[in-house]
Design a protein around this motif. Sequence first.
Motif, PDB file in Angstrom:
ATOM      1  N   VAL A 192     -10.603  -3.251   1.356  1.00 43.62           N
ATOM      2  CA  VAL A 192     -10.411  -2.129   1.308  1.00 43.62           C
ATOM      3  C   VAL A 192      -9.769  -1.319   2.021  1.00 43.62           C
ATOM      4  O   VAL A 192     -10.651  -0.681   3.156  1.00 43.62           O
ATOM      5  CB  VAL A 192     -11.947  -2.032  -0.266  1.00 43.62           C
ATOM      6  N   ILE A 193      -9.348  -0.163   1.423  1.00 37.02           N
ATOM      7  CA  ILE A 193      -8.938   1.123   2.344  1.00 37.02           C
ATOM      8  C   ILE A 193      -9.656   1.615   1.914  1.00 37.02           C
ATOM      9  O   ILE A 193      -9.618   2.470   0.127  1.00 37.02           O
ATOM     10  CB  ILE A 193      -7.389   0.928   2.636  1.00 37.02           C
ATOM     11  N   THR A 194     -10.121   3.091   2.090  1.00 39.24           N
ATOM     12  CA  THR A 194     -10.747   4.271   1.439  1.00 39.24           C
ATOM     13  C   THR A 194      -9.627   5.324   2.343  1.00 39.24           C
ATOM     14  O   THR A 194      -9.780   5.415   3.296  1.00 39.24           O
ATOM     15  CB  THR A 194     -12.065   4.796   2.213  1.00 39.24           C
ATOM     16  N   ARG A 195      -8.815   6.153   1.598  1.00 38.51           N
ATOM     17  CA  ARG A 195      -7.848   6.885   1.976  1.00 38.51           C
ATOM     18  C   ARG A 195      -8.828   8.546   1.063  1.00 38.51           C
ATOM     19  O   ARG A 195      -9.157   8.519   0.312  1.00 38.51           O
ATOM     20  CB  ARG A 195      -6.976   7.178   0.821  1.00 38.51           C
TER      21      ARG A 195
ATOM     22  N   SER B  72     -10.461   0.933   6.758  1.00 33.65           N
ATOM     23  CA  SER B  72     -10.433  -0.033   6.075  1.00 33.65           C
ATOM     24  C   SER B  72     -11.982  -0.522   6.465  1.00 33.65           C
ATOM     25  O   SER B  72     -12.086  -0.656   6.950  1.00 33.65           O
ATOM     26  CB  SER B  72      -9.535  -1.201   6.891  1.00 33.65           C
ATOM     27  N   ASP B  73     -12.157  -1.274   5.432  1.00 38.92           N
ATOM     28  CA  ASP B  73     -13.396  -2.003   6.147  1.00 38.92           C
ATOM     29  C   ASP B  73     -13.429  -3.313   6.439  1.00 38.92           C
ATOM     30  O   ASP B  73     -14.203  -3.796   6.682  1.00 38.92           O
ATOM     31  CB  ASP B  73     -13.928  -2.672   4.427  1.00 38.92           C
ATOM     32  N   GLY B  74     -12.305  -3.715   6.950  1.00 38.42           N
ATOM     33  CA  GLY B  74     -12.291  -4.351   7.586  1.00 38.42           C
ATOM     34  C   GLY B  74     -11.939  -6.175   7.106  1.00 38.42           C
ATOM     35  O   GLY B  74     -12.227  -7.085   7.953  1.00 38.42           O
TER      36      GLY B  74
ATOM     37  N   VAL C  47       1.213  -1.010   0.466  1.00 42.23           N
ATOM     38  CA  VAL C  47      -0.300  -0.207   0.192  1.00 42.23           C
ATOM     39  C   VAL C  47       0.630   1.184   0.165  1.00 42.23           C
ATOM     40  O   VAL C  47       1.355   1.052   1.240  1.00 42.23           O
ATOM     41  CB  VAL C  47      -1.128  -0.122   0.889  1.00 42.23           C
ATOM     42  N   PRO C  48       0.789   2.326  -0.807  1.00 44.95           N
ATOM     43  CA  PRO C  48       1.695   2.946  -0.549  1.00 44.95           C
ATOM     44  C   PRO C  48       1.229   4.229   0.748  1.00 44.95           C
ATOM     45  O   PRO C  48       0.226   4.359   0.540  1.00 44.95           O
ATOM     46  CB  PRO C  48       0.906   4.160  -2.297  1.00 44.95           C
ATOM     47  N   ALA C  49       1.855   4.804   0.553  1.00 42.17           N
ATOM     48  CA  ALA C  49       1.677   6.020   1.073  1.00 42.17           C
ATOM     49  C   ALA C  49       1.220   7.235   0.968  1.00 42.17           C
ATOM     50  O   ALA C  49       1.292   7.080  -0.593  1.00 42.17           O
ATOM     51  CB  ALA C  49       3.678   6.756   2.298  1.00 42.17           C
ATOM     52  N   PRO C  50       0.499   8.242   2.026  1.00 43.31           N
ATOM     53  CA  PRO C  50      -0.598   8.918   0.962  1.00 43.31           C
ATOM     54  C   PRO C  50       0.621   9.626   0.694  1.00 43.31           C
ATOM     55  O   PRO C  50       1.590   9.657   0.720  1.00 43.31           O
ATOM     56  CB  PRO C  50      -1.266   9.771   2.916  1.00 43.31           C
ATOM     57  N   ASP C  51      -0.068  10.620  -0.346  1.00 46.19           N
ATOM     58  CA  ASP C  51       0.401  11.374  -1.039  1.00 46.19           C
ATOM     59  C   ASP C  51       0.204  12.627  -1.585  1.00 46.19           C
ATOM     60  O   ASP C  51      -0.632  11.988  -2.220  1.00 46.19           O
ATOM     61  CB  ASP C  51       1.690  10.877  -2.494  1.00 46.19           C
TER      62      ASP C  51
ATOM     63  N   ASP D  33     -13.243  17.251  -0.043  1.00 46.04           N
ATOM     64  CA  ASP D  33     -12.772  15.441   0.549  1.00 46.04           C
ATOM     65  C   ASP D  33     -12.946  15.167  -0.762  1.00 46.04           C
ATOM     66  O   ASP D  33     -13.971  14.947  -2.264  1.00 46.04           O
ATOM     67  CB  ASP D  33     -13.509  15.084   1.711  1.00 46.04           C
ATOM     68  N   ARG D  34     -11.120  14.686  -0.851  1.00 49.58           N
ATOM     69  CA  ARG D  34     -11.606  13.707  -2.245  1.00 49.58           C
ATOM     70  C   ARG D  34     -11.380  12.429  -1.938  1.00 49.58           C
ATOM     71  O   ARG D  34     -10.466  11.832  -0.783  1.00 49.58           O
ATOM     72  CB  ARG D  34     -10.309  13.849  -3.583  1.00 49.58           C
ATOM     73  N   ILE D  35     -11.699  11.344  -2.254  1.00 48.73           N
ATOM     74  CA  ILE D  35     -11.730   9.764  -1.985  1.00 48.73           C
ATOM     75  C   ILE D  35     -10.391   8.851  -2.855  1.00 48.73           C
ATOM     76  O   ILE D  35     -10.945   8.566  -4.073  1.00 48.73           O
ATOM     77  CB  ILE D  35     -12.891   9.552  -1.590  1.00 48.73           C
ATOM     78  N   GLN D  36      -9.982   8.555  -2.344  1.00 49.74           N
ATOM     79  CA  GLN D  36      -9.435   7.074  -3.085  1.00 49.74           C
ATOM     80  C   GLN D  36      -9.490   5.974  -2.859  1.00 49.74           C
ATOM     81  O   GLN D  36      -9.317   5.353  -1.970  1.00 49.74           O
ATOM     82  CB  GLN D  36      -7.620   7.225  -3.822  1.00 49.74           C
ATOM     83  N   GLN D  37      -9.424   5.157  -3.331  1.00 55.54           N
ATOM     84  CA  GLN D  37      -9.531   3.433  -3.028  1.00 55.54           C
ATOM     85  C   GLN D  37      -8.740   2.562  -3.464  1.00 55.54           C
ATOM     86  O   GLN D  37      -8.532   2.633  -4.730  1.00 55.54           O
ATOM     87  CB  GLN D  37     -10.896   2.671  -3.684  1.00 55.54           C
ATOM     88  N   ILE D  38      -8.173   1.651  -2.209  1.00 51.03           N
ATOM     89  CA  ILE D  38      -6.975   1.025  -2.433  1.00 51.03           C
ATOM     90  C   ILE D  38      -7.435   0.205  -2.583  1.00 51.03           C
ATOM     91  O   ILE D  38      -7.812  -0.443  -1.210  1.00 51.03           O
ATOM     92  CB  ILE D  38      -5.492   1.914  -1.089  1.00 51.03           C
TER      93      ILE D  38
END
Length: 183
Positions: free
Chosen positions: A82-85, A74-76, A48-52, A98-103
Amino acid sequence: PEVITRTYRVTDTCGNVTDRTQTITIKDDTPPSVGLVYPVTVQCKGDVPAPDTRLVSASDNCSTPTVRFLSDVSDGKTCPEVITRTYRVTDTCGNVTDRIQQITIEDTTDPSISGAADITVSCSAQIPAANKSLINASDNCSTPVVSFLSDVSDGKTCPEIITRTYRVTDACGNVTDRIQQIT
């Protein structure tokens, strides 16, 4: 908001004066515009990349907005997880977008397996018991589990071939089987 009071003065030729004020209110209530932050899929949690914040392009009608990392949630679940950043973009007046990135973390790589070479014995009494320690296993994301599945005879004699199967399973259920032939 910022308030500007502008005063106009009108003077006639006799020196009579009239002032008129104008109140200008600058109230920026338009949130910043933010470009898309594209989803990412990785194999392992460690990938998982670091926040940028440089991934977030933003503009505003009145000021240069600031971008900051807000959270990873995390969705757990696992396989996939799935991580919602969330990134937050704020202008100087406190307007926010706010802007969401899904990992997505989804291990689709089967474990690697080796060991348990084929063997030949003289008689059935010499057939060794299944031994999971003969198996060398590795995985890209987790510690795999080795299990013995079965011994299946071809039903013949002289020679009889027994097919012994070991299975390696990773934390996401990806499997690789290793066949050992005992003649």
